[in-house]
Design an enzyme around this catalytic site. Structure first.
Site, mmCIF file in Angstrom:
data_model
loop_
_atom_site.group_PDB
_atom_site.id
_atom_site.type_symbol
_atom_site.label_atom_id
_atom_site.label_comp_id
_atom_site.label_asym_id
_atom_site.label_seq_id
_atom_site.Cartn_x
_atom_site.Cartn_y
_atom_site.Cartn_z
ATOM 1 N N LYS A 67 0.847 -1.172 -0.020
ATOM 2 C CA LYS A 67 -0.002 0.038 0.053
ATOM 3 C C LYS A 67 0.686 1.276 0.129
ATOM 4 O O LYS A 67 1.447 1.482 0.961
ATOM 5 C CB LYS A 67 -0.801 0.249 1.095
ATOM 6 C CG LYS A 67 -1.974 0.970 1.137
ATOM 7 C CD LYS A 67 -2.439 1.731 2.550
ATOM 8 C CE LYS A 67 -1.854 3.109 2.847
ATOM 9 N NZ LYS A 67 -1.917 3.989 2.027
ATOM 10 N N GLU A 97 9.762 1.431 10.816
ATOM 11 C CA GLU A 97 10.717 2.702 10.798
ATOM 12 C C GLU A 97 10.014 3.855 10.729
ATOM 13 O O GLU A 97 9.220 4.209 9.760
ATOM 14 C CB GLU A 97 11.521 2.317 9.685
ATOM 15 C CG GLU A 97 12.351 0.852 9.741
ATOM 16 C CD GLU A 97 13.220 0.897 11.166
ATOM 17 O OE1 GLU A 97 13.436 1.996 11.464
ATOM 18 O OE2 GLU A 97 13.277 -0.087 11.810
ATOM 19 N N CYS A 133 13.557 11.242 6.178
ATOM 20 C CA CYS A 133 13.448 10.882 7.824
ATOM 21 C C CYS A 133 14.759 11.155 8.275
ATOM 22 O O CYS A 133 14.791 11.325 9.539
ATOM 23 C CB CYS A 133 12.912 9.439 7.829
ATOM 24 S SG CYS A 133 14.234 8.495 6.817
ATOM 25 N N GLU A 170 9.463 16.600 15.069
ATOM 26 C CA GLU A 170 9.858 16.465 13.759
ATOM 27 C C GLU A 170 9.106 17.297 12.897
ATOM 28 O O GLU A 170 7.660 17.394 12.701
ATOM 29 C CB GLU A 170 9.341 15.056 13.095
ATOM 30 C CG GLU A 170 10.059 14.651 11.551
ATOM 31 C CD GLU A 170 9.837 13.338 11.228
ATOM 32 O OE1 GLU A 170 8.663 12.879 11.154
ATOM 33 O OE2 GLU A 170 10.616 12.564 10.500
HETATM 34 P P1 NAD Z 1 2.346 8.437 7.721
HETATM 35 O O1 NAD Z 1 2.638 7.779 8.827
HETATM 36 O O2 NAD Z 1 1.380 9.422 7.414
HETATM 37 O O3 NAD Z 1 1.861 7.669 6.364
HETATM 38 C C1 NAD Z 1 2.640 6.261 6.053
HETATM 39 C C2 NAD Z 1 1.809 5.213 5.512
HETATM 40 O O4 NAD Z 1 1.068 4.685 6.323
HETATM 41 C C3 NAD Z 1 0.919 5.854 4.183
HETATM 42 O O5 NAD Z 1 1.078 5.014 3.118
HETATM 43 C C4 NAD Z 1 -0.433 5.953 4.945
HETATM 44 O O6 NAD Z 1 -1.630 5.740 4.076
HETATM 45 C C5 NAD Z 1 -0.303 4.984 5.965
HETATM 46 N N1 NAD Z 1 -1.305 4.682 6.974
HETATM 47 C C6 NAD Z 1 -1.951 5.723 7.681
HETATM 48 N N2 NAD Z 1 -2.399 5.537 8.787
HETATM 49 C C7 NAD Z 1 -2.749 3.995 8.538
HETATM 50 C C8 NAD Z 1 -3.197 3.003 9.530
HETATM 51 N N3 NAD Z 1 -4.069 3.570 10.662
HETATM 52 N N4 NAD Z 1 -2.871 1.895 9.374
HETATM 53 C C9 NAD Z 1 -2.062 1.476 8.423
HETATM 54 N N5 NAD Z 1 -1.288 2.209 7.557
HETATM 55 C C10 NAD Z 1 -1.828 3.521 7.753
HETATM 56 O O7 NAD Z 1 3.754 9.088 6.869
HETATM 57 P P2 NAD Z 1 4.137 10.050 5.674
HETATM 58 O O8 NAD Z 1 3.563 11.420 5.558
HETATM 59 O O9 NAD Z 1 3.644 8.991 4.504
HETATM 60 O O10 NAD Z 1 5.771 9.896 5.809
HETATM 61 C C11 NAD Z 1 6.454 10.874 6.395
HETATM 62 C C12 NAD Z 1 6.857 10.254 7.553
HETATM 63 O O11 NAD Z 1 7.693 8.930 7.379
HETATM 64 C C13 NAD Z 1 7.904 11.002 8.608
HETATM 65 O O12 NAD Z 1 7.553 11.054 9.820
HETATM 66 C C14 NAD Z 1 9.178 10.438 7.970
HETATM 67 O O13 NAD Z 1 10.097 10.616 9.124
HETATM 68 C C15 NAD Z 1 8.893 9.126 8.053
HETATM 69 N N6 NAD Z 1 9.963 8.196 7.088
HETATM 70 C C16 NAD Z 1 10.673 7.312 8.075
HETATM 71 C C17 NAD Z 1 11.599 6.429 7.179
HETATM 72 C C18 NAD Z 1 12.623 5.620 8.025
HETATM 73 O O14 NAD Z 1 13.147 4.895 7.339
HETATM 74 N N7 NAD Z 1 12.652 5.744 9.163
HETATM 75 C C19 NAD Z 1 11.867 6.878 5.856
HETATM 76 C C20 NAD Z 1 10.967 7.673 5.274
HETATM 77 C C21 NAD Z 1 10.042 8.515 5.872
#
Ligand code: NAD
Length: 483
Positions: free
Chosen positions: A175, A250, A284, A384
């Site tokens: 997804k 992560e 991130c 963040e």
């Molecule tokens: P997000 O947490 O809003 O969404 C991530 C994914 O989770 C999306 O596909 C979203 O649709 C899905 N999601 C949302 N609610 C859910 C639920 N209840 N159940 C299952 N899936 C759900 O993050 P974002 O805005 O897409 O990305 C930015 C964030 O990602 C930042 O916090 C960044 O630091 C982090 N990030 C971390 C890494 C790492 O490797 N640590 C890498 C890239 C980004």
């Protein structure tokens, strides 16, 4: 108007059962719809899980080198389409073409890397305490893997979850984030053309609360690998582990670079500048805090302010120094943090302004921001931002620098700029972060070594990438053989 792009389920391109669609607009010009996608829901995700479940055994039985050959061919197909994929990524996510090109190359390299890893896939043989007995271990796939990914690396992150899962005989349902789903669907297309059997790869665009939760809650999903924010990641982890699925999340970061009194300040400015403002701070591992020794503080603040002032901002397709935010929500969130920092009493050195002129007025552009005199009690120091906002904090000595660097709930990546070997080692020993870098920016990772965070940046169950990803997607069977 072009037809909405379909989801990939059981080897076919299919519409969402509900008929719902979602538009992805250009971050550099929100009046332009770049692509429209079928917006899947629970039933679409269930169909994908069912297909994955039905197909997985045969895929696991296929000789691992044959699976590797499909991954290698996928890498070759992506390589042929590199330019087209780069442009798609920039048009949906917004990052400058050169960064997008680097990210597409990373996805290609990941498929080649795990193609070779599939050849190596096996176990170990050991001596045993009894005569004529051997003990061996073998790695077996976990089963069906649910993969949930963010928008900020829309091809590299899906690739670094899909390729090791597939190499080791798992079937996947991915997804992707709705803001930039195109590159993940392109991975499915390349895998399909490379000969991945039906049902092994499935990609369903949809919301977290329907498609995402179907993956975390389904009894037919055996492992969930999530990358995204800490807030969502902790929920996903709880939901997935409720029925003892294997899970990893992560998550976010608040990554510091320490600048010591022995640092070359010009070098430190370049390291922090690229780390903080590259990809608009939407990484991130982006550098969001610079922790600077008092002896070089003024020089550093002047240097990093000049760096921010000199960055050219523009649409990713023009390959500028810095592109737009991905969408309105991220854009508004950055502007809010700029206001918060001003209210909290940080010194505003430069930037954080909406770019509201000419061709850029319909895009999500904000000038790179530098705040100095930021203290650990401020929200700008702790939370963040996920945008181009750098917090600079002054410290009296190296000990204080390490304490201040560790003083957040996150622990993803950290770096130090120093000319002193003892300080470098001390930093490596004491930093509370999954990635520790000396004289390097906090961003930028190798694909063949583990990646993950400490503290609230990770559930710390498994790492990603390299051999660590193989560990996540496999379980170990120990075999006792008396002959
Ligand atoms: P997000 O947490 O809003 O969404 C991530 C994914 O989770 C999306 O596909 C979203 O649709 C899905 N999601 C949302 N609610 C859910 C639920 N209840 N159940 C299952 N899936 C759900 O993050 P974002 O805005 O897409 O990305 C930015 C964030 O990602 C930042 O916090 C960044 O630091 C982090 N990030 C971390 C890494 C790492 O490797 N640590 C890498 C890239 C980004």
């Amino acid at each position: 108007m072009p037809e909405p792009k379909q989801n990939y389920v059981n080897g076919e391109w299919v519409a969402a059962e509900s008929g719902d669609t979602v538009d992805v607009t250009n971050p550099a010009d929100n009046t332009e719809v770049v692509n429209t996608y079928h917006y899947g829901g629970e039933s679409d995700a269930e169909a994908a899980v069912e297909a994955a479940s039905a197909a997985q055994d045969a895929w696991a039985d296929m000789p691992a080198p044959d699976r590797g050959a499909i991954l290698r061919e996928t890498g070759a197909i992506l390589e042929e389409r590199k330019e087209e994929l780069t442009e798609l990524l920039t048009r949906e996510e917004g990052k400058p073409l050169s960064s997008a090109s680097g990210e597409v190359q990373r996805a290609i390299d990941i498929f080649y890397y795990y193609a070779e890893k599939a050849m190596d896939f096996g176990g170990t043989v050991k001596g045993a305490s009894g005569g004529r007995t051997s003990v061996s271990t073998r790695k077996e796939p976990v089963g069906v893997a649910g993969l949930i990914t963010p928008w900020n690396y829309p091809i590299a992150i899906p690739a670094w979850k899909m390729a090791p899962a597939l190499a080791t005989g798992n079937a996947v349902v991915l997804k992707p984030a709705t803001q930039a789903p195109g590159p993940a669907l392109e991975l499915a297309k390349a895998l399909d053309e490379a000969g991945a059997p039906d049902g092994i790869v499935n990609v369903v665009v949809g919301s977290g609360s329907s498609v995402g939760t179907t993956l975390t809650d389904s009894e037919d999903v055996d492992a969930v690998s999530f990358t995204g924010s800490t807030q969502v990641g902790l929920q996903v982890y709880d939901a997935a582990t409720d029925d003892t699925k294997r899970a990893q999340a992560e998550m976010g970061g608040k990554n510091p670079t320490i600048v010591t009194d022995s640092a070359d300040v010009d070098q430190a400015v370049d390291i922090v500048g690229v780390g903080a403002f590259g990809v608009t701070g939407q990484a991130c591992t982006a550098t969001s805090r610079a922790i600077v020794h008092t002896d070089v503080y003024d020089e550093f603040v002047a240097g990093i302010t000049e760096y921010a002032e000199s960055l050219d901002i523009g649409p990713g397709l023009d390959d500028p120094g810095m592109g737009p935010h991905v969408n309105e929500g991220e854009f508004e969130s950055t502007l809010d943090y700029v206001d918060i920092a001003k209210t909290e009493g940080a010194t505003h050195e430069f930037g954080g302004d909406r770019v509201d002129e000419g061709d850029l007025s319909d895009g999500y552009f904000v000038t790179p921001a530098v705040f100095s005199d930021v203290t650990p009690d401020m929200r700008l120091f702790q939370e963040e931002v996920f945008g181009p906002v750098l917090a600079v904090t002054e410290v009296e000595d190296f000990d204080e620098a390490i304490e201040v660097a560790n003083d957040t709930e996150y622990g993803l990546s950290a770096s130090v700029v120093t000319d002193d070997l003892a300080e470098a080692h001390e930093f490596i020993d004491r930093t509370e972060s999954g990635v520790a870098k000396v004289n390097e920016k906090t961003t930028g990772l190798e694909l063949h070594v583990p990646f993950g965070g400490y503290k609230q940046s990770s559930t710390n169950t498994f790492r990603e990438q390299g051999d660590a990803a193989i560990d996540f997607f496999t379980q170990t069977k120990t075999v006792y053989m008396n002959h």
